[in-house]
Design a protein around this motif. Structure first.
Motif, short mmCIF file in Angstrom:
data_model
loop_
_atom_site.label_atom_id
_atom_site.label_comp_id
_atom_site.label_asym_id
_atom_site.label_seq_id
_atom_site.Cartn_x
_atom_site.Cartn_y
_atom_site.Cartn_z
N SER A 241 36.19 38.28 43.48
CA SER A 241 35.31 37.15 42.77
C SER A 241 35.61 37.79 41.41
N SER A 242 35.82 36.74 40.40
CA SER A 242 35.90 37.09 38.95
C SER A 242 35.64 35.84 38.17
N MET A 243 35.06 35.92 36.95
CA MET A 243 34.80 34.90 36.05
C MET A 243 35.82 34.20 35.58
N SER A 244 37.27 35.09 35.73
CA SER A 244 38.36 34.41 35.29
C SER A 244 38.95 33.25 35.93
N GLN A 245 39.85 32.35 35.55
CA GLN A 245 40.44 31.47 36.37
C GLN A 245 41.27 31.91 37.44
N LEU A 246 41.71 33.10 37.25
CA LEU A 246 42.54 33.72 38.63
C LEU A 246 41.84 34.32 39.65
N GLY A 247 40.56 34.46 39.56
CA GLY A 247 39.75 34.87 40.63
C GLY A 247 39.91 36.29 41.03
N GLY A 248 40.82 37.01 40.27
CA GLY A 248 40.97 38.50 40.79
C GLY A 248 42.35 38.46 41.60
N ALA A 249 43.18 37.82 41.19
CA ALA A 249 44.41 37.75 42.14
C ALA A 249 45.46 38.80 41.84
N ARG A 250 45.11 39.26 40.67
CA ARG A 250 46.11 40.59 40.24
C ARG A 250 45.68 41.70 41.04
N ALA A 251 44.21 41.95 40.85
CA ALA A 251 43.57 43.14 41.54
C ALA A 251 43.94 42.73 43.06
N GLN A 252 43.89 41.84 43.61
CA GLN A 252 44.25 41.78 45.00
C GLN A 252 45.62 42.22 45.43
N TYR A 253 46.66 41.92 44.58
CA TYR A 253 47.69 42.14 44.72
C TYR A 253 48.19 43.77 44.59
N HIS A 254 47.57 44.16 43.53
CA HIS A 254 47.57 45.56 43.45
C HIS A 254 46.99 46.43 44.45
#
Length: 191
Positions: free
Chosen positions: A114-127
Motif C-alpha cells: 500500500s502506498s500513496m504513490s501511483q505505483l502502489g509499492g510495486a518496486r518494493a514488492q519486486y525488491h
C-alpha cells in the motif's frame, strides 16, 4: 483437511495508522474459515548485529523465528521507501535469515503493498522478491495486490472502502492457501 492453514503476516510499517497493517487486517477479515492469519510484531527487534548471533540472539528474535517456523505460509504487506522495502522489514528478515533451522526455507508467501504513490509499492514488492529468493521462499505470482493512492482508499479508521481492492486481497489469501496445499509441508531446513 484436518487443520487450518496458519499464516503469519509481516507489516513493513510501524506507523500506528499504517495502510499496510490495515491491509493485513483486511486479509484477516477476508480469509476463508480454513485459515488463521497472525500479524507479527517486529517493532521490538533490535537492529541486526552479528555479534549477537549464536547463543546471544535476543529472545524477541527467537520467538519470532518460532512463529515463522511453525507457520504454513507468510504474508507480507509493505510500503515502498526509496524504491525498496523499509529498513524495519529488512531488519526482521536479516535476523530471521540467521536462525537455524532457517525459518523461511521452503515456505509459500504472498506480498501486497500500500502506498500513496501511483505505483502502489510495486518496486518494493519486486525488491522483496529478490531478497527472499536466497531464502528459498516460494511466492504467489497472481493476483498482484498493489494498493495505489492508499490515502484515498482507506478511511481514517483503517477501513478499506474500495470493493475491488478488498476482493483482490481475498483472492491473494486464497491463492496463498492454494500454493501451500500444492507445496505440501515444508521439510526444508537449510543450515
Amino acid at each position: 483437511m484436518s487443520s487450518k492453514t496458519r499464516i503469519v503476516a509481516f507489516s513493513g510499517s510501524l506507523r500506528k495508522d499504517s495502510y499496510n497493517t490495515a491491509a493485513i487486517r483486511i486479509a484477516i477479515e477476508m480469509a476463508p474459515t480454513e485459515c488463521d492469519i497472525e500479524l507479527l510484531d517486529i517493532s521490538k527487534l533490535p537492529l541486526y548485529n552479528q555479534e549477537l548471533d549464536g547463543d546471544k540472539v535476543p529472545p524477541e528474535v527467537l520467538q519470532l523465528a518460532e512463529k515463522v517456523i511453525t507457520a504454513d505460509a507468510i504474508l507480507f504487506s509493505t510500503p515502498e521507501y526509496n524504491y525498496s522495502v523499509p529498513g524495519v522489514l529488512k531488519n526482521a528478515i536479516d535476523w530471521l535469515s540467521r536462525q537455524k533451522p532457517q525459518p523461511f526455507a521452503g515456505k509459500p508467501a504472498a506480498i501486497m503493498s500500500s502506498s500513496m504513490s501511483q505505483l502502489g509499492g510495486a518496486r518494493a514488492q519486486y525488491h522483496l522478491r529478490q531478497i527472499m529468493i536466497y531464502l528459498d521462499v516460494h511466492f504467489v505470482n497472481k493476483p498482484e495486490v498493489m494498493i495505489a493512492g492508499a490515502h484515498e482508499k482507506f478511511d481514517s479508521h483503517g477501513q478499506l472502502a474500495d470493493a475491488t481492492t478488498r476482493d483482490f486481497i481475498g483472492q491473494l489469501v486464497t491463492a496463498l492457501i492454494t500454493l501451500n496445499h500444492k507445496l505440501g509441508p515444508s521439510e526444508t531446513t537449510y543450515e
